[in-house]
Design an enzyme around this catalytic site. Sequence first.
Site, PDB file in Angstrom:
ATOM      1  N   LYS A 197      26.859  28.935  43.776  1.00  0.00           N
ATOM      2  CA  LYS A 197      27.392  29.412  45.055  1.00  0.00           C
ATOM      3  C   LYS A 197      27.562  30.919  44.946  1.00  0.00           C
ATOM      4  O   LYS A 197      28.270  31.416  44.073  1.00  0.00           O
ATOM      5  CB  LYS A 197      28.729  28.736  45.328  1.00  0.00           C
ATOM      6  CG  LYS A 197      29.413  29.262  46.586  1.00  0.00           C
ATOM      7  CD  LYS A 197      30.623  28.429  46.938  1.00  0.00           C
ATOM      8  CE  LYS A 197      31.368  29.026  48.120  1.00  0.00           C
ATOM      9  NZ  LYS A 197      32.546  28.239  48.477  1.00  0.00           N
ATOM     10  N   LYS A 251      23.882  27.470  47.346  1.00  0.00           N
ATOM     11  CA  LYS A 251      24.460  27.924  48.610  1.00  0.00           C
ATOM     12  C   LYS A 251      24.551  29.429  48.626  1.00  0.00           C
ATOM     13  O   LYS A 251      24.974  30.005  47.628  1.00  0.00           O
ATOM     14  CB  LYS A 251      25.853  27.310  48.719  1.00  0.00           C
ATOM     15  CG  LYS A 251      26.644  27.731  49.927  1.00  0.00           C
ATOM     16  CD  LYS A 251      28.024  27.153  49.848  1.00  0.00           C
ATOM     17  CE  LYS A 251      28.850  27.808  50.938  1.00  0.00           C
ATOM     18  NZ  LYS A 251      30.235  27.481  50.862  1.00  0.00           N
TER      19      LYS A 251
HETATM   20  C1  PBG Z   1      35.196  27.219  50.279  1.00  0.00           C
HETATM   21  C2  PBG Z   1      33.976  27.102  51.113  1.00  0.00           C
HETATM   22  C3  PBG Z   1      33.373  28.115  51.868  1.00  0.00           C
HETATM   23  C4  PBG Z   1      32.275  27.542  52.500  1.00  0.00           C
HETATM   24  C5  PBG Z   1      32.227  26.202  52.114  1.00  0.00           C
HETATM   25  N1  PBG Z   1      33.272  25.947  51.240  1.00  0.00           N
HETATM   26  C6  PBG Z   1      33.812  29.514  52.115  1.00  0.00           C
HETATM   27  C7  PBG Z   1      33.856  30.517  51.039  1.00  0.00           C
HETATM   28  O1  PBG Z   1      33.425  30.317  49.914  1.00  0.00           O
HETATM   29  O2  PBG Z   1      34.375  31.594  51.342  1.00  0.00           O
HETATM   30  C8  PBG Z   1      31.338  28.262  53.416  1.00  0.00           C
HETATM   31  C9  PBG Z   1      30.467  27.403  54.275  1.00  0.00           C
HETATM   32  C10 PBG Z   1      29.767  28.097  55.396  1.00  0.00           C
HETATM   33  O3  PBG Z   1      29.764  29.332  55.540  1.00  0.00           O
HETATM   34  O4  PBG Z   1      29.172  27.367  56.192  1.00  0.00           O
HETATM   35  N2  PBG Z   1      36.132  26.195  50.585  1.00  0.00           N
END
Ligand code: PBG
Length: 327
Positions: A197, A251
């Site tokens: 991520k 991601k």
């Molecule tokens: C953290 C989380 C995020 C997203 C999914 N889980 C936000 C982040 O890391 O700041 C982002 C998903 C998206 O932008 O669609 N709980």
Amino acid sequence: MDDLVRRPRRLRRTPAIRRLVSETRLSTADVVAPLFVAEAATSPQAITSLPGHFQHTLDSLTEEVARLLRHGVSSVMLFGVPSEKDSQGTGASDPQGIVQVALERLNREFHDDVVIFADLCLDEYTDHGHCGVLDSEGKVDNDATLLRYQAAAIAQADAGVDFVAPSGMMDGQVGAIRSALDTHGRHDVGILAYSAKYVSGLYGPFREAVSVEIADGGDRRGYQQDFSNRREALLEVQLDIEQGADIVMVKPAVTYLDVIADVAGSVDVPVAAYHVSGEYSMIKAAGEKGWIDADAVALEQLTAVKRAGADIIVTYFAGELDQVLDG
Ligand code: PBG
């Protein structure tokens, strides 16, 4: 012209031939719909930056899952929007927390007809907006956070989740959660790991959706991956699989097709990709202006994510995918 030189276009001559030789098939079976449920909502609240998406009430969440099923989508990922936030992100592990209550409700209504994933993180629940708890210097404390993730995993398991989805990028999170679930006798609950991520500007609309702002202009660079790194994703994925991840995820999606391809080529568990909020919103916004054909671009992007090697795509287009595919 040599006859053989004409081969490529022979295979593109009719829709039926093109369909036959298509290398990548996208279907509603491949996608997971992200859904937001808000503790305080008494009616569904539209999320301006994610057209067509809402902070749901328990009732409207249930209706939305029923609608998704009618459109061929049987997997969802839950995100909670609590009324109260605190330094420990208590709502994430409270049996009465909004996601736990929503999990129980969806289980009662749909049993095994729907695969339910729940995001497992603290950022929606902490008053400082970080994905973990902070130490005395205000830094995210990795190991103290793991204890919170273990408690959240058990709460989600007790409420009926199928797969917990840890998204906080703490070191050792998958192993910590797996051992907590196993000790609790929940060998049946799986883990979809947000393994690779990246720090991304594309999470903006999501942060509006869950009302998260990181305190003091902070960011997530101390735990999420640097987007200039490619090889590092393979290490993250390998560590997560060793610790028990059932599914690994990359991601965002479209800006990380190289990473998806690397991961898909190196693991033997299912690979997911998260087509994130900003990727959806950009397509919707340009489509609304009439600058692009939104459905065509959605189809092109989601197909590219599968072509790169993703088996599963988490996408805000899930509920309209049947329409996009018909387009
Ligand atoms: C953290 C989380 C995020 C997203 C999914 N889980 C936000 C982040 O890391 O700041 C982002 C998903 C998206 O932008 O669609 N709980």
